[in-house]
Design a protein around this motif. Structure first.
Motif, short mmCIF file in Angstrom:
data_model
loop_
_atom_site.label_atom_id
_atom_site.label_comp_id
_atom_site.label_asym_id
_atom_site.label_seq_id
_atom_site.Cartn_x
_atom_site.Cartn_y
_atom_site.Cartn_z
N LEU A 11 -15.89 58.62 0.19
CA LEU A 11 -15.32 58.52 1.53
C LEU A 11 -14.40 57.30 1.62
CD1 LEU A 11 -15.03 59.65 4.36
CD2 LEU A 11 -17.09 58.36 5.00
N ALA A 12 -14.81 56.17 1.08
CA ALA A 12 -13.98 54.96 1.11
C ALA A 12 -12.67 55.17 0.36
CB ALA A 12 -14.75 53.78 0.53
N ARG A 13 -12.73 55.82 -0.79
CA ARG A 13 -11.51 56.09 -1.55
C ARG A 13 -10.58 57.02 -0.77
NH1 ARG A 13 -11.62 54.47 -6.86
NH2 ARG A 13 -13.60 53.53 -7.44
N THR A 14 -11.15 58.01 -0.11
CA THR A 14 -10.33 58.93 0.68
C THR A 14 -9.71 58.21 1.86
OG1 THR A 14 -11.82 60.72 0.01
CG2 THR A 14 -10.31 61.18 1.83
N ILE A 15 -10.49 57.39 2.53
CA ILE A 15 -9.95 56.59 3.64
C ILE A 15 -8.82 55.71 3.14
CG2 ILE A 15 -10.47 54.72 5.23
CD1 ILE A 15 -13.28 56.03 5.59
N TRP A 16 -8.99 55.08 1.98
CA TRP A 16 -7.93 54.24 1.42
C TRP A 16 -6.68 55.08 1.17
CZ3 TRP A 16 -5.00 54.19 -3.02
CH2 TRP A 16 -4.22 53.05 -3.21
N GLY A 17 -6.86 56.25 0.57
CA GLY A 17 -5.71 57.10 0.25
C GLY A 17 -5.00 57.66 1.46
N GLU A 18 -5.75 57.88 2.53
CA GLU A 18 -5.19 58.53 3.72
C GLU A 18 -4.83 57.56 4.84
OE1 GLU A 18 -4.87 62.10 4.35
OE2 GLU A 18 -5.06 62.20 2.17
N SER A 71 -0.65 65.46 -7.94
CA SER A 71 0.75 65.09 -7.78
C SER A 71 0.95 63.93 -6.80
CB SER A 71 1.56 66.30 -7.31
OG SER A 71 1.08 66.74 -6.04
N ASP A 72 -0.09 63.53 -6.09
CA ASP A 72 0.03 62.47 -5.10
C ASP A 72 0.02 61.10 -5.79
OD1 ASP A 72 -1.13 60.44 -3.03
OD2 ASP A 72 -0.58 62.18 -1.84
N PRO A 73 0.87 60.17 -5.35
CA PRO A 73 0.90 58.84 -5.99
C PRO A 73 -0.40 58.06 -5.82
CG PRO A 73 2.48 58.97 -4.15
CD PRO A 73 1.91 60.33 -4.33
N ASN A 74 -1.26 58.43 -4.88
CA ASN A 74 -2.54 57.74 -4.71
C ASN A 74 -3.59 58.20 -5.71
OD1 ASN A 74 -2.07 56.13 -2.24
ND2 ASN A 74 -1.72 58.13 -1.32
N SER A 75 -3.42 59.37 -6.28
CA SER A 75 -4.43 59.98 -7.14
C SER A 75 -4.92 59.07 -8.27
CB SER A 75 -3.92 61.30 -7.69
OG SER A 75 -4.87 61.90 -8.54
N PRO A 76 -4.04 58.38 -9.01
CA PRO A 76 -4.55 57.53 -10.09
C PRO A 76 -5.48 56.40 -9.59
CG PRO A 76 -2.16 57.82 -10.29
CD PRO A 76 -2.58 58.42 -8.98
N TYR A 77 -5.26 55.95 -8.38
CA TYR A 77 -6.13 54.92 -7.80
C TYR A 77 -7.49 55.50 -7.45
CZ TYR A 77 -1.87 52.16 -7.39
OH TYR A 77 -0.73 51.46 -7.66
N LEU A 78 -7.48 56.69 -6.88
CA LEU A 78 -8.73 57.30 -6.45
C LEU A 78 -9.59 57.71 -7.63
CD1 LEU A 78 -7.57 59.45 -3.41
CD2 LEU A 78 -8.21 57.05 -3.51
N HIS A 79 -8.95 58.09 -8.73
CA HIS A 79 -9.69 58.51 -9.92
C HIS A 79 -10.06 57.33 -10.82
CE1 HIS A 79 -8.02 62.46 -8.72
NE2 HIS A 79 -9.19 62.86 -9.15
N GLY A 80 -9.67 56.11 -10.44
CA GLY A 80 -10.05 54.93 -11.21
C GLY A 80 -9.11 54.57 -12.35
N ASP A 81 -7.97 55.26 -12.45
CA ASP A 81 -7.02 54.95 -13.51
C ASP A 81 -6.22 53.68 -13.21
OD1 ASP A 81 -7.81 57.26 -14.86
OD2 ASP A 81 -6.32 58.49 -13.82
N LYS A 82 -6.10 53.36 -11.95
CA LYS A 82 -5.45 52.13 -11.49
C LYS A 82 -6.39 51.47 -10.49
CE LYS A 82 -0.61 53.54 -11.88
NZ LYS A 82 0.67 53.65 -11.13
#
Length: 145
Positions: A11-18, A71-82
């Motif tokens: 939920l925190a990662r989604t809130i960050w992304g959105e 395809s979203d630029p936030n995806s690598p952050y949410l998946h822990g790659d960045k």
């Protein structure tokens, strides 16, 4: 990690992304929109709903919260790659805990959907839906057909 900690993290990662730029009020609103989906049984049939089950299922359901789309630029952050900036993530985590634990009431009026005012035009699903609130740069809806 316990189920509670997994729920808070997703939920925190989604809130960050959105909604990382929204402040705590807007972040809590996005979190409640997700919680409303988690708690709702769309057809009162006890079967899984199309938008997923549980916090991870709802947040990561395809094409529901765009930050999780590959395809979203936030995806690598949410998946822990960045790495997500620590201060931003802590604020989003605090918002997630407030939502999950019910420390903040639902400011969305029971919304299950929202869209950002930065979009050029509203999504097609708003037709027939009930607008509940505008909080920050998000417009919230329930009863989405």
């Amino acid at each position: 990690m316990t189920q509670r900690e997994q729920d808070i993290d997703v939920l925190a990662r989604t809130i960050w992304g959105e909604a990382r730029g929204e402040g705590q009020g807007g972040q809590v609103a996005v979190g409640w929109c997700i919680r409303n989906r988690v708690e709702m049984d769309l057809h009162n049939d006890g079967k899984p709903d199309w938008w997923g089950e549980g916090y991870a299922g709802v947040c990561k359901a395809p094409w529901q919260f765009s930050c999780w789309n590959k395809s979203d630029p936030n995806s690598p952050y949410l998946h822990g790659d960045k790495p997500i900036p620590a201060a931003q993530f802590m604020q989003c985590r605090e918002s997630a805990v407030a939502v999950i634990d019910g420390h903040e009431p639902d400011p969305t009026g029971g919304a299950t959907h929202y869209y950002s005012t930065t979009m050029k035009k509203p999504p097609a699903w708003v037709k027939g839906a009930t607008r509940t609130r505008k909080i920050g740069r998000h417009i919230f809806f329930k009863d989405v057909p």
